[in-house]
Enzyme design. Structure first.
Site, short mmCIF file in Angstrom:
data_model
loop_
_atom_site.label_atom_id
_atom_site.label_comp_id
_atom_site.label_asym_id
_atom_site.label_seq_id
_atom_site.Cartn_x
_atom_site.Cartn_y
_atom_site.Cartn_z
N GLU A 111 120.71 -9.26 32.31
CA GLU A 111 120.98 -10.08 31.11
C GLU A 111 120.42 -9.39 29.96
O GLU A 111 119.47 -8.58 30.09
CB GLU A 111 120.27 -11.34 31.44
CG GLU A 111 120.77 -12.05 32.41
CD GLU A 111 120.09 -13.44 32.73
OE1 GLU A 111 118.91 -13.67 32.06
OE2 GLU A 111 119.94 -13.88 33.93
N LYS A 113 117.94 -9.56 26.95
CA LYS A 113 116.77 -9.97 26.63
C LYS A 113 116.68 -10.49 25.13
O LYS A 113 116.47 -9.86 24.22
CB LYS A 113 115.54 -8.94 26.79
CG LYS A 113 114.29 -9.58 26.69
CD LYS A 113 113.10 -8.80 27.17
CE LYS A 113 111.64 -9.46 27.36
NZ LYS A 113 111.49 -10.03 26.16
N ASP A 115 115.72 -11.95 21.68
CA ASP A 115 114.37 -11.84 20.78
C ASP A 115 114.08 -12.99 19.93
O ASP A 115 114.64 -13.03 18.77
CB ASP A 115 114.35 -10.66 20.02
CG ASP A 115 113.04 -10.25 19.55
OD1 ASP A 115 112.07 -10.97 19.88
OD2 ASP A 115 112.92 -9.24 18.74
N TYR A 223 119.12 -19.16 30.30
CA TYR A 223 118.99 -18.23 31.32
C TYR A 223 118.27 -18.34 32.46
O TYR A 223 118.02 -17.69 33.53
CB TYR A 223 118.21 -16.92 30.73
CG TYR A 223 117.22 -17.13 29.89
CD1 TYR A 223 115.80 -17.31 30.39
CD2 TYR A 223 117.20 -16.61 28.46
CE1 TYR A 223 114.66 -17.64 29.58
CE2 TYR A 223 115.88 -16.72 27.82
CZ TYR A 223 114.60 -17.31 28.36
OH TYR A 223 113.65 -17.35 27.61
N LYS A 310 112.26 -2.77 27.96
CA LYS A 310 112.34 -2.89 26.66
C LYS A 310 112.80 -1.65 26.05
O LYS A 310 112.68 -0.25 26.29
CB LYS A 310 110.77 -2.84 26.16
CG LYS A 310 110.24 -4.23 26.52
CD LYS A 310 110.56 -5.38 25.42
CE LYS A 310 109.42 -6.35 25.67
NZ LYS A 310 108.50 -6.35 24.20
N CYS A 402 99.29 5.64 -13.21
CA CYS A 402 99.85 4.42 -12.90
C CYS A 402 101.35 4.35 -13.62
O CYS A 402 101.36 4.55 -14.90
CB CYS A 402 98.91 3.37 -13.49
SG CYS A 402 99.85 1.62 -13.11
N CYS A 405 101.32 1.47 -16.46
CA CYS A 405 100.29 1.23 -17.57
C CYS A 405 99.93 2.75 -17.89
O CYS A 405 99.24 2.73 -18.96
CB CYS A 405 99.43 0.18 -17.51
SG CYS A 405 98.15 0.90 -16.40
N CYS A 420 95.07 1.48 -9.39
CA CYS A 420 95.25 1.49 -10.89
C CYS A 420 93.86 0.63 -11.30
O CYS A 420 93.80 -0.50 -10.97
CB CYS A 420 96.50 1.09 -11.36
SG CYS A 420 96.13 0.59 -13.35
N CYS A 426 97.25 -4.31 -17.01
CA CYS A 426 98.30 -3.46 -16.03
C CYS A 426 99.11 -4.70 -15.63
O CYS A 426 98.79 -5.42 -14.99
CB CYS A 426 97.83 -2.79 -14.94
SG CYS A 426 99.19 -2.03 -14.08
#
Ligand code: IVH
Length: 662
Positions: A111, A113, A115, A223, A310, A402, A405, A420, A426
């Site tokens: 089946e 799985k 999530d 299920y 998995k 940065c 600025c 920064c 800024c």
């Protein structure tokens, strides 16, 4: 009257059937308009004649206005999890164990799985009774009202051999389409988006208002059935039976005659899963025969007759076009990769995070490289490796200044990230401070959000938090998407925030390391901002839980003239910068440091702490020679008692304490 009851019965059954056709079979017979007409007729009749409302009434699908308080209930049958395998040899090991135990080759059911979030739903006499979350496997939260809003879950079932009482397990999921719409809405409302459909699902089923859950368009695949008399001898037959009774089961479950067929199923879905409209994270392999399942039995946590395989996180390769650098609210700089758009796990990926300079260096990432991209739990995927280097490229050099600025970046010792340091000028950092200031736990100006703050800033209307209090309706009205009513609300809620208490105002200032609790302690200890601003390091650290790091940060904050100016402006605007004295009951404990230990007859521990403060005392959490009293309740901690005796601190009973406060 009989006619009305009959009509209600008929409408309920008919609407339930249309829900089933639409949500389980994906095969509607009538238009949405006709459906809505039937539903509104039923709603009206039920409200006029509530005595005839049916236990499986489809009007429960819209939720109700009773706030959910989730009670914890024990599962009648434990909700077990599955053992995980990540490789084919591990799966072969599982198969060998099964064969050894059974002394035969079993038939398997494979089946998808899903999530999402697992749920256990119980039915009695064919009626939906209760829905409980997995919780810790033994007990979970009763989320019945919320789960009833999921239209593919039948509120009543019909068919042959339905046990009087049974429980079925399934997975609530949020399809990709619904997830994308929900996140778009959240982003435009200034709320943070959900990281993935699984998180969005678990968040949704625990919402307080079931009417909101109804809007989330969740779905559910079942299920597994359990109960005393399940009328089937194989798992596959039980799934078929569930489908016959009206439950939504996966059409992709298959019987596999041997382990090779199991492997084929896995290979098929490892490729095909990207075309599913919802997330799966693996394949579940179950021994089909119930008799064989019984022979295999369980370990403490998992069945020995089932296992999950998995999938590895999905990876694709694409070209790195460029790297942007984003400056966050704290000044942290995050490199973000711009990629040639590529399909990955159901969505188109154009950007990926790179975390920091070290990661770029580690991968020796260069513009033009073909990189591997993977989706983890986060919304933004990450680059996990390089397929081929662009031959003509040169190594990436991390920016030195940065991008917002222009200030030179710093990389503090022990930090992986660049920052920064220009926190006052800024733009993203200023916006971040304002967003913190207006947030719910601070000034709670809820008519403003991230987007409006950004809009006001970009329009030059605000440069710091105190500018909020000089805003006028006329100034903000010309801005994009600003209706008259919203402008009014904004000005009103800014005005209302002037009554927010000093401790919250102090928290709102955003002094580094001064969180909600610390702000409260400081506000009560110093009473007003003048005293706090003038406090020495010794005075600050003598307050319970205030250490060197916090004290230094407070001193640094008040040493900056810019901060003093902002505080003065806020004060002139009328914000609360002192503790409201009406709270004080007496000064009987003024100047006294008091510790409490044990439990009390007349007060809870929180109450007694509050009382100490309301009578001018200071409640401390650890004993020192500066402590004046230990109020000893029942079951007092032996180490506290010993320490108090050693330091010759006065130990008083609850009664003596009550005398003290008068
Ligand atoms: S069977 C006793 N079948 O996976 C067996 N579980 O790790 C009970 N899940 O908690 C589980 N799809 O939430 C089973 N087709 C499927 C499933 C499935 C998803 C989830 C379920 C469970 C977890 C186990």
């Amino acid at each position: 009257m009989e006619q009305i009851e009959e009509r209600i019965l008929k409408l309920s059954a008919e609407i339930n059937r249309h829900n089933y056709n639409y949500y389980v079979l994906s095969n509607p017979e009538i238009s949405d308009f006709e459906f809505d007409k039937l539903l509104s007729e039923l709603i009206k009749l039920e409200s006029d004649y509530p005595q005839y409302k049916q236990p499986d009434s489809p009007t429960q699908r819209v939720g109700n206005d009773i706030s959910n308080i989730f009670t914890t209930v024990a599962h009648e049958y434990q909700m077990l999890s599955l053992g995980n395998t990540y490789s084919e040899p591990d799966l072969v090991d599982f198969h060998n164990r099964v064969v050894k135990e059974l002394e035969a080759e079993p038939e398997y059911v494979c089946e998808l799985k899903f999530d999402g979030a697992s749920i256990s739903v119980s039915y009695e006499n064919g009626i939906f009774k209760r829905a409980v979350t997995r919780g810790d496997g033994s007990k979970g939260d009763d989320v019945t009202a919320n789960i009833k809003t999921i239209r593919s879950i039948p509120l009543s079932i019909k068919g042959e051999n339905i046990p009087e009482k049974f429980e079925i397990r399934g997975e609530i999921i949020m399809p990709h389409r619904v997830f994308d719409q929900l996140n778009e809405l959240r982003i435009s409302a200034g709320e943070s988006p959900f990281a993935n459909p699984r998180n969005a699902t678990s968040g949704s089923i625990k919402m307080i208002d079931s009417r909101e859950v109804a809007k989330r368009n969740l779905d559910c695949y079942f299920y597994y059935m359990m109960g005393k008399s399940i009328p089937a001898s194989t798992h596959f037959d039980s799934l078929k039976m569930l489908a016959d009774w009206g439950f939504k089961t996966s059409a992709d479950s298959r019987i596999c005659k041997n382990i090779d067929q199991v492997m084929d199923y896995i290979h098929y879905w490892d490729k095909e899963r990207k075309n599913l409209p919802y997330d799966i994270d693996g394949i579940v392999i179950k021994v089909n025969s119930f008799a064989q399942q019984d022979m295999l039995g369980f370990t403490a946590k998992t069945p020995k007759w089932a296992i999950s395989y998995k999938f590895k996180a999905e990876q694709v390769s694409t070209k790195l076009i460029s790297i942007d650098y984003q400056v966050g609210r704290t000044g942290a700089v995050t490199p973000v990769a711009n990629l040639e758009p590529v399909q990955l796990a159901g969505t188109v990926v154009k950007r990926a995070t790179l975390h920091n300079a070290d990661q770029i260096a580690l991968l020796d990432l260069r513009i033009g490289d073909i990189v591997y991209v993977e989706k983890g739990g986060e919304i933004i995927p990450k680059i996990v490796g390089i397929e081929t280097h662009e031959p003509l490229s040169s190594p990436t050099v991390f920016i030195s200044h940065c991008p917002e600025c222009g200030t030179e970046l710093i990389k503090p010792e022990g930090e992986a990230r660049h920052f920064c340091p220009n926190s006052d000028n800024c733009p993203p950092q200023i916006k971040g401070k304002i967003e913190h200031f207006i947030s719910r736990k601070a000034m709670n100006i809820d008519s403003l959000g991230e987007e409006t703050v950004s809009q006001f800033y970009d329009a030059g209307l605000i440069r710091n938090v105190s500018d909020l209090y000089t805003l006028t309706k006329e100034q903000i009205l010309p801005l994009d998407r600003m209706a008259d009513k919203s402008a009014e609300n904004i000005i009103k809620s800014i005005e209302n925030s002037k009554s927010v208490g000093f401790d919250k105002v102090l928290f709102a200032l955003g002094i580094r390391f001064v969180g909600e609790t610390v702000a409260k302690k400081l506000a009560y200890a110093f009473k007003n901002i003048e005293k706090l601003a003038a406090a020495t390091k010794e005075e600050l650290t003598s307050v319970d839980e205030i250490g060197d790091r916090i004290a230094d940060s407070i001193i640094e904050y008040f040493a900056k003239s810019e901060n003093i100016r902002i505080v003065a402006d806020l004060m002139n605007a009328g914000l609360q910068f002192e503790i409201q004295e009406e709270e004080k009951l007496s000064e009987n404990l003024a100047g006294l440091s008091i510790i409490i230990s044990g439990t009390f007859k007349n007060f809870s521990r929180e109450e007694i702490k509050d009382i100490i403060e309301k009578h001018g005392g200071k409640n401390v959490s650890s004993i020192s020679k500066n402590t004046d009293y230990l109020v000893a309740g029942e079951n007092i901690g032996p180490s506290k008692l010993e320490k108090a005796v050693k330091l010759k601190i006065k130990i008083i009973s609850e009664e003596e304490f009550m005398e003290l406060i008068g």
